[in-house]
Scaffold this motif. Structure first.
Motif, PDB file in Angstrom:
ATOM      1  N   ILE A  18     -11.769   3.921 -10.518  1.00  8.78           N
ATOM      2  CA  ILE A  18     -11.830   3.461  -9.137  1.00  8.78           C
ATOM      3  C   ILE A  18     -11.325   4.590  -8.245  1.00  8.78           C
ATOM      4  O   ILE A  18     -10.156   4.974  -8.306  1.00  8.78           O
ATOM      5  N   ALA A  19     -12.219   5.120  -7.413  1.00  9.62           N
ATOM      6  CA  ALA A  19     -11.899   6.281  -6.574  1.00  9.62           C
ATOM      7  C   ALA A  19     -11.246   5.844  -5.276  1.00  9.62           C
ATOM      8  O   ALA A  19     -11.626   4.829  -4.690  1.00  9.62           O
ATOM      9  N   TYR A  20     -10.264   6.624  -4.827  1.00 15.05           N
ATOM     10  CA  TYR A  20      -9.597   6.310  -3.572  1.00 15.05           C
ATOM     11  C   TYR A  20      -9.234   7.585  -2.822  1.00 15.05           C
ATOM     12  O   TYR A  20      -9.099   8.656  -3.408  1.00 15.05           O
ATOM     13  N   ASP A  21      -9.068   7.441  -1.514  1.00 15.53           N
ATOM     14  CA  ASP A  21      -8.467   8.466  -0.664  1.00 15.53           C
ATOM     15  C   ASP A  21      -7.109   7.959  -0.224  1.00 15.53           C
ATOM     16  O   ASP A  21      -6.941   6.762   0.031  1.00 15.53           O
ATOM     17  N   ARG A  22      -6.162   8.856  -0.143  1.00 17.27           N
ATOM     18  CA  ARG A  22      -4.823   8.495   0.311  1.00 17.27           C
ATOM     19  C   ARG A  22      -4.521   9.222   1.603  1.00 17.27           C
ATOM     20  O   ARG A  22      -4.714  10.439   1.696  1.00 17.27           O
ATOM     21  N   HIS A  23      -4.030   8.486   2.590  1.00 14.79           N
ATOM     22  CA  HIS A  23      -3.719   9.029   3.907  1.00 14.79           C
ATOM     23  C   HIS A  23      -2.251   8.743   4.239  1.00 14.79           C
ATOM     24  O   HIS A  23      -1.744   7.673   3.956  1.00 14.79           O
ATOM     25  N   GLY A  24      -1.585   9.694   4.892  1.00 15.30           N
ATOM     26  CA  GLY A  24      -0.280   9.436   5.479  1.00 15.30           C
ATOM     27  C   GLY A  24       0.854   9.346   4.478  1.00 15.30           C
ATOM     28  O   GLY A  24       0.747   9.743   3.314  1.00 15.30           O
ATOM     29  N   SER A  25       1.969   8.785   4.949  1.00 13.21           N
ATOM     30  CA  SER A  25       3.144   8.607   4.096  1.00 13.21           C
ATOM     31  C   SER A  25       3.941   7.406   4.595  1.00 13.21           C
ATOM     32  O   SER A  25       3.897   7.063   5.774  1.00 13.21           O
ATOM     33  N   GLY A  26       4.640   6.766   3.660  1.00 14.87           N
ATOM     34  CA  GLY A  26       5.420   5.574   3.985  1.00 14.87           C
ATOM     35  C   GLY A  26       5.072   4.455   3.026  1.00 14.87           C
ATOM     36  O   GLY A  26       4.454   4.688   1.975  1.00 14.87           O
ATOM     37  N   PRO A  27       5.449   3.220   3.333  1.00 15.51           N
ATOM     38  CA  PRO A  27       5.095   2.086   2.475  1.00 15.51           C
ATOM     39  C   PRO A  27       3.587   1.993   2.277  1.00 15.51           C
ATOM     40  O   PRO A  27       2.798   2.341   3.162  1.00 15.51           O
ATOM     41  N   ALA A  28       3.171   1.520   1.114  1.00 12.64           N
ATOM     42  CA  ALA A  28       1.755   1.528   0.752  1.00 12.64           C
ATOM     43  C   ALA A  28       0.979   0.370   1.369  1.00 12.64           C
ATOM     44  O   ALA A  28       1.444  -0.771   1.381  1.00 12.64           O
ATOM     45  N   VAL A  29      -0.218   0.694   1.868  1.00 16.50           N
ATOM     46  CA  VAL A  29      -1.184  -0.290   2.340  1.00 16.50           C
ATOM     47  C   VAL A  29      -2.521   0.033   1.680  1.00 16.50           C
ATOM     48  O   VAL A  29      -2.974   1.180   1.717  1.00 16.50           O
ATOM     49  N   VAL A  30      -3.153  -0.957   1.077  1.00 19.68           N
ATOM     50  CA  VAL A  30      -4.457  -0.788   0.447  1.00 19.68           C
ATOM     51  C   VAL A  30      -5.513  -1.498   1.289  1.00 19.68           C
ATOM     52  O   VAL A  30      -5.312  -2.646   1.712  1.00 19.68           O
ATOM     53  N   LEU A  31      -6.633  -0.826   1.542  1.00 17.09           N
ATOM     54  CA  LEU A  31      -7.728  -1.368   2.342  1.00 17.09           C
ATOM     55  C   LEU A  31      -8.862  -1.819   1.425  1.00 17.09           C
ATOM     56  O   LEU A  31      -9.292  -1.063   0.551  1.00 17.09           O
ATOM     57  N   VAL A  32      -9.364  -3.029   1.643  1.00 20.28           N
ATOM     58  CA  VAL A  32     -10.420  -3.605   0.806  1.00 20.28           C
ATOM     59  C   VAL A  32     -11.665  -3.823   1.662  1.00 20.28           C
ATOM     60  O   VAL A  32     -11.645  -4.603   2.622  1.00 20.28           O
ATOM     61  N   HIS A  33     -12.741  -3.150   1.301  1.00 17.23           N
ATOM     62  CA  HIS A  33     -13.975  -3.198   2.079  1.00 17.23           C
ATOM     63  C   HIS A  33     -14.779  -4.465   1.804  1.00 17.23           C
ATOM     64  O   HIS A  33     -14.689  -5.070   0.738  1.00 17.23           O
ATOM     65  N   GLY A  34     -15.615  -4.813   2.787  1.00 14.43           N
ATOM     66  CA  GLY A  34     -16.592  -5.868   2.618  1.00 14.43           C
ATOM     67  C   GLY A  34     -17.921  -5.300   2.150  1.00 14.43           C
ATOM     68  O   GLY A  34     -17.991  -4.208   1.579  1.00 14.43           O
ATOM     69  N   ALA A  35     -19.010  -6.028   2.374  1.00 12.51           N
ATOM     70  CA  ALA A  35     -20.331  -5.624   1.892  1.00 12.51           C
ATOM     71  C   ALA A  35     -20.775  -4.304   2.500  1.00 12.51           C
ATOM     72  O   ALA A  35     -20.483  -4.005   3.663  1.00 12.51           O
ATOM     73  N   PHE A  36     -21.472  -3.517   1.703  1.00  8.53           N
ATOM     74  CA  PHE A  36     -22.161  -2.284   2.077  1.00  8.53           C
ATOM     75  C   PHE A  36     -21.244  -1.076   2.284  1.00  8.53           C
ATOM     76  O   PHE A  36     -21.709   0.055   2.212  1.00  8.53           O
TER      77      PHE A  36
END
Length: 269
Positions: A18-36
Motif C-alpha cells: 500500500i503506497a503512501y505519501d507523508r507530509h509534514g510533522s506532528g501527530p499522525a492523520v491518515v486520509l482515506v479516498h472515495g471513488a476514483f
C-alpha cells in the motif's frame, strides 16, 4: 503548500503493498479516498497541505489504485487491514479523515481498529431517505462483471449514473475526453466501493453504534438533500458524534472549507 517528505509503502496483512505519501510533522492523520481518487488528488492534497504544519499526514492509494497492489480476492476486511497497515507505518496510532465512500470505509475501520484515535468523515453516501438513488442489490457484482467482460467504460458509466447521479449526457461528453482513460484505469475498484457501502448503500446502524472514538460528521448545504440526511443519520448513530454543516459546499467539497473543522477537531484533546 506542504512538501512530500517521504513516499513509502506499508504491507497489508495479506502481503499487498500500500503506497503512501507523508507530509509534514506532528501527530499522525491518515486520509482515506472515495471513488476514483488517490494520492495527490486536489481535494485531499489540499487537506494534506493545510494540515501539514501541525500533523504528519499520510495520503495513501487504496488497493487497486496508483502505486498500491491489488491482491485477490477482494473483501472489505482487506481494505480495513490496508488502513491498519498505514496506521502502523504512522507509528501505530492515528486520526483518520475519510471522504464519501472513503468515509464509509473509515467508519467501518474505526469500529474494528482501536488504533484509530479520532475519526472525521465527509458525506458518507448512505441511502436513508426516499429521494436517494435506488441501487440494485447486486450492484457490486454488476460492476465487477462489466470489468471482467472488458467493458470498463460501461462499468464507470453505470457507477456514475446510478450511484453518483451524473446525467448520461454528461457521461457521454466525459467518455469523449482524453482523460476518460484515467477513469477507466480504476474501473475495477468501483465494485470495491459498492462492497464498502453494502447492498443498497443501507445505513449500517449496528456497526456505527460500535464506533467509540470521538467522531466528526460533516456535510454541505448545497448538495442533494439525501446526502445531508445521510450525514445526520450517521451522526445520530455514532455515539457522541459531532455534526457540522458547511455552508455553500456540495459533495465535491473545497479543501479550504474542510480545514477549519478538521484543525479544530484534530487539535482539541
Amino acid at each position: 503548500m506542504s512538501t512530500v517528505t517521504l513516499t513509502g509503502t506499508a504491507v497489508s496483512a495479506d502481503g499487498t503493498a500500500i503506497a503512501y505519501d507523508r507530509h509534514g510533522s506532528g501527530p499522525a492523520v491518515v486520509l482515506v479516498h472515495g471513488a476514483f481518487t488517490g494520492r495527490g488528488h486536489p481535494t485531499l492534497a489540499g487537506v494534506a497541505a493545510g494540515l501539514a504544519p501541525w500533523f504528519t499526514v499520510y495520503d495513501y492509494d487504496r488497493r487497486g489504485r496508483g502505486g498500491s497492489g491489488d491482491t485477490s480476492p477482494y473483501a472489505v476486511e482487506r481494505e480495513i487491514e490496508d488502513l491498519a497497515a498505514v496506521v502502523g507505518a504512522a507509528g501505530g496510532r492515528a486520526m483518520v479523515f475519510g471522504g464519501s465512500s472513503g468515509g464509509a470505509l473509515a467508519l467501518e475501520a474505526a469500529a474494528r481498529l482501536p488504533e484509530v484515535t479520532k475519526l472525521a468523515v465527509w458525506e458518507p453516501p448512505y441511502h436513508v431517505t426516499a429521494d436517494a438513488p435506488v441501487l440494485p442489490h447486486d450492484f457490486a457484482a454488476r460492476l465487477d462483471a462489466l470489468v471482467r467482460e472488458g467493458r470498463r467504460g460501461d462499468a464507470v458509466e453505470l457507477f456514475m449514473v446510478a450511484a453518483a447521479e451524473v446525467p448520461r449526457e454528461a457521461v457521454a461528453l466525459m467518455r469523449a475526453d482524453p482523460s476518460w482513460a484515467e477513469v477507466e484505469a480504476v474501473a475495477h475498484t468501483l465494485a470495491y466501493e459498492a462492497a464498502v457501502m453494502g447492498p443498497g448503500n443501507a445505513l449500517p446502524a449496528a456497526r456505527l453504534a460500535e464506533v467509540t472514538q470521538p467522531a466528526l460528521v460533516m456535510n454541505g448545504d448545497a448538495g442533494p438533500a439525501w446526502m445531508a440526511a445521510a450525514a445526520r443519520a450517521v451522526a445520530g448513530r455514532v455515539p457522541g458524534a459531532v455534526h457540522r454543516v458547511l455552508e455553500g459546499q456540495a459533495h465535491a467539497v473545497a479543501p479550504e472549507a474542510l480545514l477549519p473543522e478538521l484543525l479544530e477537531f484534530f487539535v482539541v484533546a
